[in-house]
Write an enzyme that holds these catalytic residues in place. Sequence first.
Site, PDB file in Angstrom:
ATOM      1  N   THR A 158      -1.090  -0.596  -4.026  1.00 26.97           N
ATOM      2  CA  THR A 158       0.288  -1.084  -4.135  1.00 26.97           C
ATOM      3  C   THR A 158       0.329  -2.463  -4.800  1.00 26.97           C
ATOM      4  O   THR A 158      -0.615  -3.239  -4.673  1.00 26.97           O
ATOM      5  CB  THR A 158       0.833  -1.208  -2.693  1.00 26.97           C
ATOM      6  OG1 THR A 158       0.826   0.079  -2.104  1.00 26.97           O
ATOM      7  CG2 THR A 158       2.214  -1.797  -2.635  1.00 26.97           C
ATOM      8  N   VAL A 187       6.531   9.000   2.697  1.00 21.12           N
ATOM      9  CA  VAL A 187       6.908   7.647   2.272  1.00 21.12           C
ATOM     10  C   VAL A 187       6.220   6.655   3.195  1.00 21.12           C
ATOM     11  O   VAL A 187       6.185   6.857   4.421  1.00 21.12           O
ATOM     12  CB  VAL A 187       8.438   7.461   2.328  1.00 21.12           C
ATOM     13  CG1 VAL A 187       8.827   6.025   2.019  1.00 21.12           C
ATOM     14  CG2 VAL A 187       9.123   8.412   1.353  1.00 21.12           C
ATOM     15  N   ASP A 189       5.166   2.267   3.942  1.00 21.68           N
ATOM     16  CA  ASP A 189       5.851   1.028   4.331  1.00 21.68           C
ATOM     17  C   ASP A 189       6.587   0.356   3.179  1.00 21.68           C
ATOM     18  O   ASP A 189       7.556  -0.388   3.394  1.00 21.68           O
ATOM     19  CB  ASP A 189       4.824   0.015   4.858  1.00 21.68           C
ATOM     20  CG  ASP A 189       3.820  -0.351   3.766  1.00 21.68           C
ATOM     21  OD1 ASP A 189       3.095   0.562   3.292  1.00 21.68           O
ATOM     22  OD2 ASP A 189       3.780  -1.525   3.347  1.00 21.68           O
ATOM     23  N   THR A 209       0.832  -4.950   2.028  1.00 25.80           N
ATOM     24  CA  THR A 209       0.125  -3.882   1.327  1.00 25.80           C
ATOM     25  C   THR A 209      -0.963  -3.351   2.238  1.00 25.80           C
ATOM     26  O   THR A 209      -1.378  -4.033   3.174  1.00 25.80           O
ATOM     27  CB  THR A 209      -0.460  -4.407  -0.008  1.00 25.80           C
ATOM     28  OG1 THR A 209      -1.239  -3.374  -0.614  1.00 25.80           O
ATOM     29  CG2 THR A 209      -1.338  -5.635   0.191  1.00 25.80           C
TER      30      THR A 209
HETATM   31  N1  GLY Z   1       1.214   0.639   1.389  1.00 27.49           N
HETATM   32  C1  GLY Z   1       1.500   1.751   0.595  1.00 27.49           C
HETATM   33  C2  GLY Z   1       1.672   2.994   1.344  1.00 27.49           C
HETATM   34  O1  GLY Z   1       1.095   3.144   2.431  1.00 27.49           O
HETATM   35  O2  GLY Z   1       2.369   3.856   0.880  1.00 27.49           O
END
Ligand code: GLY
Length: 296
Positions: A158, A187, A189, A209
């Site tokens: 990310t 989906v 965080d 992230t």
């Molecule tokens: N941090 C990105 C996800 O877990 O989708």
Amino acid sequence: MEPRIIVHGGAWDWADDLHGAMAGYLQQATAVGWGVLQAGGSALDAVERAVNVLEDAPVFEAGTGGIPNADGVLEMDALIVDGATHKFGAVAAVRQVQYPISLARKVLEETDHCFFVGAGADQLAARLGMPLVPNARLITPEAFAQFKRADATGTADTVGAVAMDSMGNVAAATSTSGLPLKPAGRVGDSPLLGSGGFAWNGVGAAGATGYGENIMQALLTKYTCDKMAQGFTAQEAANAAIHYIDGMFVNSMAGLIVIDGRGRLGVAHSTPKIAIGWVGDDGAIHTAMDGSGFKK
Ligand code: GLY
């Protein structure tokens, strides 16, 4: 106020031979965001432009170069938060947008709503004048090869940015294709307010992230900003938040970039690595690919 910016290219454990490419793009993203701020632009513009650079960078899991889901389709999520108004714009599971963070910005500024998902989000992009691109065009040969190998390890992650502009406004932005080979419709965080990002003028801004399922249960960036509201510096709040999520999960796998209300920077992670770019107190752009070497 003196503007501030810090960007990230994920927190995980990737191969060392990616460090050169990652550092180059993080340097470029920091410079673009910093240029906006130096020209008197807003924190929102700075984080959006910085994230656009990282969305175009094939080495990161966001925009072009994102890793497809288990069905071979790229589904992307993004969030932008305006610390001045407490408003946010978010999108999830978009498939045909080259710059999901810019669609999130349009949700924030050009709609009466906060969050659009799936086909409706792609349709909104078209209605608001953004070009739609075929999903396959956003999947690089390297990302497709990773999908074919069913290999969910070792890549960068990310992307995100937090900034403070010369007016003291703060903003946070996050963009991702989510976990590699995730089930369709999953989906994480990144597009969730208080999880992937949070910003509040006078308090600060934080971007997260790492492993989304943990981060969203911890409301990690809201927790971080709550700590700053209690008087913690950016670094103290980042440390406290990682300590908190580490107490919740055996392997929390999270990273944070933070700016506090006085413009101080903070970084913390429970992953082996976090990739960051920032402008230091010396006015120079710095990058660090493994979490070491961060100095304000
Ligand atoms: N941090 C990105 C996800 O877990 O989708």
